[in-house]
Write a protein that holds these residues in place. Structure first.
Motif, PDB file in Angstrom:
ATOM      1  N   ALA A   6       0.821  -1.210   0.000  1.00 22.65           N
ATOM      2  CA  ALA A   6       0.000   0.000   0.000  1.00 22.65           C
ATOM      3  C   ALA A   6       0.856   1.262   0.000  1.00 22.65           C
ATOM      4  O   ALA A   6       0.460   2.282  -0.544  1.00 22.65           O
ATOM      5  CB  ALA A   6      -0.935   0.005   1.207  1.00 22.65           C
ATOM      6  N   TYR A   7       2.061   1.184   0.595  1.00 22.57           N
ATOM      7  CA  TYR A   7       2.917   2.362   0.660  1.00 22.57           C
ATOM      8  C   TYR A   7       3.378   2.785  -0.725  1.00 22.57           C
ATOM      9  O   TYR A   7       3.538   3.952  -1.008  1.00 22.57           O
ATOM     10  CB  TYR A   7       4.122   2.075   1.559  1.00 22.57           C
ATOM     11  N   ARG A  51      -7.010   7.432  -0.115  1.00 22.96           N
ATOM     12  CA  ARG A  51      -6.501   6.142   0.386  1.00 22.96           C
ATOM     13  C   ARG A  51      -4.985   6.084   0.233  1.00 22.96           C
ATOM     14  O   ARG A  51      -4.277   5.601   1.126  1.00 22.96           O
ATOM     15  CB  ARG A  51      -7.154   4.985  -0.368  1.00 22.96           C
ATOM     16  N   HIS A  52      -4.502   6.574  -0.904  1.00 24.23           N
ATOM     17  CA  HIS A  52      -3.057   6.608  -1.147  1.00 24.23           C
ATOM     18  C   HIS A  52      -2.358   7.484  -0.096  1.00 24.23           C
ATOM     19  O   HIS A  52      -1.350   7.072   0.494  1.00 24.23           O
ATOM     20  CB  HIS A  52      -2.784   7.145  -2.555  1.00 24.23           C
ATOM     21  N   SER A  96      -2.318   5.814   3.288  1.00 24.38           N
ATOM     22  CA  SER A  96      -1.330   4.735   3.386  1.00 24.38           C
ATOM     23  C   SER A  96       0.089   5.301   3.456  1.00 24.38           C
ATOM     24  O   SER A  96       0.960   4.702   4.084  1.00 24.38           O
ATOM     25  CB  SER A  96      -1.460   3.765   2.211  1.00 24.38           C
ATOM     26  N   ARG A  97       0.338   6.442   2.836  1.00 23.52           N
ATOM     27  CA  ARG A  97       1.674   7.033   2.828  1.00 23.52           C
ATOM     28  C   ARG A  97       1.973   7.827   4.097  1.00 23.52           C
ATOM     29  O   ARG A  97       3.084   7.794   4.607  1.00 23.52           O
ATOM     30  CB  ARG A  97       1.840   7.991   1.638  1.00 23.52           C
TER      31      ARG A  97
END
Length: 157
Positions: free
Chosen positions: A3-4, A136-137, A140-141
């Motif tokens: 996900a990262y 979402r990105h 996750s980051r």
């Protein structure tokens, strides 16, 4: 791919969505014109030009802020840092907000109410297709930092 490292989008959809919405507004006005009172012709034109100028200024300010922070401007690339300065202090999506304001401005300039309708459609589609994936990105980051930013800054206005 974890996900990262996941990209927010596979394709930069928002400019395409807003462009298609503008073309649809023009086409719909030809096929199903909505009568508009023409009162003072220069007032809506001037207001529309002002909104388009505001939209362009907002977009340029947002792009400059992203570039100053050395992160990507393109919505299908991974963010390298969470930007919360500049126009991002007021809205999480200043570039998309600029597109929306430009749609309203074009509707006033052309006296075409379909631009308002298609602007709403573009906002909805952009939120469903792009904004949620981008969020979402970013979550996750940047995790808690992004959550805190979301609590203090609205998605649109």
């Amino acid at each position: 791919m974890n996900a990262y490292r996941a990209k927010p989008l596979n394709f930069p959809w928002p400019p395409l969505l807003y462009g298609a919405a503008a073309l649809a507004a023009l086409a719909l006005d030809r096929v199903f014109p909505i009568p508009v009172a023409h009162g003072h012709g220069w007032v809506p034109w001037l207001a529309g030009c002002s909104l388009v100028l505001l939209a362009v200024s907002l977009g340029l300010w947002a792009v400059k802020t992203l570039l100053d922070r050395h992160t990507t401007v393109l919505p299908h690339r991974c963010a390298t840092c969470l930007v919360t300065a500049g126009p991002f202090r007021f809205t999480r999506n200043p570039i998309y907000l600029g597109y929306t304001v430009a749609m309203v401005g074009l509707g006033l300039i052309t006296l075409n109410p379909w631009f308002f309708v298609m602007g709403i459609v573009a906002v909805a589609l952009t939120t469903l297709i792009a904004v949620r994936n981008e969020e979402r990105h970013l979550l996750s980051r940047f995790g808690f930092e992004f959550e805190r930013y979301c609590r203090h800054t609205t998605r649109w206005i």
